[in-house]
Design a protein around this motif. Sequence first.
Motif, PDB file in Angstrom:
ATOM      1  N   GLU A   1     -13.088  29.807 -23.206  1.00 25.87           N
ATOM      2  CA  GLU A   1     -13.484  30.973 -24.001  1.00 25.87           C
ATOM      3  C   GLU A   1     -13.799  32.173 -23.116  1.00 25.87           C
ATOM      4  O   GLU A   1     -13.613  33.319 -23.519  1.00 25.87           O
ATOM      5  CB  GLU A   1     -14.705  30.626 -24.859  1.00 25.87           C
ATOM      6  CG  GLU A   1     -14.425  29.605 -25.957  1.00 25.87           C
ATOM      7  CD  GLU A   1     -15.686  29.227 -26.705  1.00 25.87           C
ATOM      8  OE1 GLU A   1     -16.750  29.840 -26.417  1.00 25.87           O
ATOM      9  OE2 GLU A   1     -15.634  28.331 -27.566  1.00 25.87           O
ATOM     10  N   THR A   2     -14.278  31.896 -21.890  1.00 29.15           N
ATOM     11  CA  THR A   2     -14.585  32.972 -20.949  1.00 29.15           C
ATOM     12  C   THR A   2     -13.332  33.462 -20.228  1.00 29.15           C
ATOM     13  O   THR A   2     -13.139  34.668 -20.023  1.00 29.15           O
ATOM     14  CB  THR A   2     -15.610  32.480 -19.897  1.00 29.15           C
ATOM     15  OG1 THR A   2     -16.792  32.065 -20.569  1.00 29.15           O
ATOM     16  CG2 THR A   2     -15.937  33.571 -18.897  1.00 29.15           C
TER      17      THR A   2
ATOM     18  N   PRO B   1     -15.680  19.170 -23.432  1.00 27.70           N
ATOM     19  CA  PRO B   1     -16.555  20.180 -24.044  1.00 27.70           C
ATOM     20  C   PRO B   1     -16.820  21.363 -23.109  1.00 27.70           C
ATOM     21  O   PRO B   1     -16.796  22.527 -23.538  1.00 27.70           O
ATOM     22  CB  PRO B   1     -17.838  19.395 -24.330  1.00 27.70           C
ATOM     23  CG  PRO B   1     -17.372  17.991 -24.519  1.00 27.70           C
ATOM     24  CD  PRO B   1     -16.257  17.815 -23.538  1.00 27.70           C
ATOM     25  N   LEU B   2     -17.068  21.062 -21.820  1.00 23.77           N
ATOM     26  CA  LEU B   2     -17.270  22.144 -20.850  1.00 23.77           C
ATOM     27  C   LEU B   2     -15.985  22.934 -20.655  1.00 23.77           C
ATOM     28  O   LEU B   2     -16.002  24.167 -20.540  1.00 23.77           O
ATOM     29  CB  LEU B   2     -17.751  21.576 -19.507  1.00 23.77           C
ATOM     30  CG  LEU B   2     -17.936  22.593 -18.369  1.00 23.77           C
ATOM     31  CD1 LEU B   2     -18.940  23.669 -18.754  1.00 23.77           C
ATOM     32  CD2 LEU B   2     -18.375  21.883 -17.079  1.00 23.77           C
TER      33      LEU B   2
ATOM     34  N   GLU C   1     -13.597  23.504 -22.843  1.00 24.50           N
ATOM     35  CA  GLU C   1     -13.393  24.406 -23.978  1.00 24.50           C
ATOM     36  C   GLU C   1     -14.303  25.635 -23.880  1.00 24.50           C
ATOM     37  O   GLU C   1     -13.891  26.760 -24.187  1.00 24.50           O
ATOM     38  CB  GLU C   1     -13.647  23.659 -25.277  1.00 24.50           C
ATOM     39  CG  GLU C   1     -12.576  22.608 -25.576  1.00 24.50           C
ATOM     40  CD  GLU C   1     -12.847  21.872 -26.878  1.00 24.50           C
ATOM     41  OE1 GLU C   1     -13.958  22.073 -27.446  1.00 24.50           O
ATOM     42  OE2 GLU C   1     -11.963  21.126 -27.334  1.00 24.50           O
ATOM     43  N   LYS C   2     -15.538  25.418 -23.427  1.00 21.51           N
ATOM     44  CA  LYS C   2     -16.480  26.526 -23.277  1.00 21.51           C
ATOM     45  C   LYS C   2     -16.010  27.503 -22.199  1.00 21.51           C
ATOM     46  O   LYS C   2     -16.082  28.730 -22.374  1.00 21.51           O
ATOM     47  CB  LYS C   2     -17.865  25.975 -22.939  1.00 21.51           C
ATOM     48  CG  LYS C   2     -18.952  27.034 -22.851  1.00 21.51           C
ATOM     49  CD  LYS C   2     -20.312  26.393 -22.565  1.00 21.51           C
ATOM     50  CE  LYS C   2     -21.391  27.462 -22.472  1.00 21.51           C
ATOM     51  NZ  LYS C   2     -22.730  26.859 -22.190  1.00 21.51           N
ATOM     52  N   LEU C   3     -15.518  26.961 -21.074  1.00 20.92           N
ATOM     53  CA  LEU C   3     -15.036  27.808 -19.984  1.00 20.92           C
ATOM     54  C   LEU C   3     -13.779  28.566 -20.389  1.00 20.92           C
ATOM     55  O   LEU C   3     -13.586  29.722 -19.989  1.00 20.92           O
ATOM     56  CB  LEU C   3     -14.766  26.951 -18.736  1.00 20.92           C
ATOM     57  CG  LEU C   3     -16.008  26.402 -18.027  1.00 20.92           C
ATOM     58  CD1 LEU C   3     -15.618  25.294 -17.055  1.00 20.92           C
ATOM     59  CD2 LEU C   3     -16.734  27.523 -17.292  1.00 20.92           C
TER      60      LEU C   3
END
Length: 424
Positions: free
Chosen positions: A391-392, A384-385, A387-389
């Motif tokens: 995006e950046t 999950p982390l 995937e979030k990173l």
Amino acid sequence: MLSTQITADMPNLVTLYIARQPIFDADTGLYAYELLYRDSINNAFPVGTTDGQATGRLFFNALMLIGIDKLTANHRAFINLSTDALLEDFPKLLQPSSAVIEIVERADNIAKMTKRIKSLKQEGYRFALDDYDGDVKWEPLLGLVDYIKLEVEEPIIKTNMLLKKLKRRFPDVKIIVERIETHEQFTLLKSAGCDYFQGFFFARPEMLTYHNVEPSKLAVFDLLRCTSRSDLNFDEVHQRVAKDVGLTARILKLVNARSKSQNLVITSISQAVIYLGEDAIRQFVRVLALSELGVDKPSELTKLGLTRAHFMLLMLQPGGQEMSEQGYLVGLMSVLDAILNMELDVIAQEFRLGDELSSALLNFNGMLGATLKLARAVEEDNWPLAEKLLETIRPASEIEVVYNAMLSARQYGDDVLASIIEQE
């Protein structure tokens, strides 16, 4: 899921041993330290080790990895140098003001040494003749050296007579007497005009220990091969250094040691290699060969550093070569705290990584920091982390790009280490 997480029982780290013995002035104030090679907690020169091996290992480990200033608390350093090391211009790996080079009593080829010392003296290097015994073979060197070291003889009048004779002939040369064991010896030598004093009466050699990371033998042999050609290929050198954490750490420290500018900032391995230049690179590799360094089996921490480095390089490639090379260096350096038992903030300062790279390494700031954090998230199976990173870092990419980059990076780490093991 992919996992390259560090575990507590991974490597048995190599411990580096160095001894330093203080040299005092006539008022018993600390003047300098002599740095002495050791290979164990046993505070003695290791049996079976040649002067060349001791010189190479002291240079490669202590001076390139830790630094003279740290070893001597910013006092003068006296360093023994073998004949081969002196003729190979090892002193040029150091700033002239950083050390006094000791010519050991077993030195030979005096004619060539005299010529080389004259040349180095013109560049500001300083020399000491160790354990002078009055032999006529040393005559060509007596007028060149800055210090002459004597050993205490019994009766002490023998040492005093030799000391006074040298003072008359060479009034500008400083005399250091070693192996002083009593107050009486110190008093008599001081009255005879001795400048500096060393021995058990003042202090025994003090043992210093550091965690160490050594280069693989394959990396050493590869560098020897690519520097044996007349035309040095800097990209080839860079590629070989980049595959070895031990070499990378020392190359960066060597740049710092040779730089006269406190504002120099290194942001990639290729920049460091080009900054050093052809002569320094060749000298660096000769130190490797002379010291016969190399571990039998590479550690998992090395593999982890290579994997992170290559992962970051791949993920940052859309940002251009400079960005991807910076990512590679950050990934490689991110395991040095565990290898050297040193805090990352100290590593960032010691290796002059600059604000951007340091901030990425310490606080995961910027694009470099986010990519390092992404690598660690994958290692910890925190998707999950991840995937979030992503995006950046690469907002238009799917998570498969992370899977593929880590698979490729792990294969890269496996391949590098497999090639090392196969050729040991």
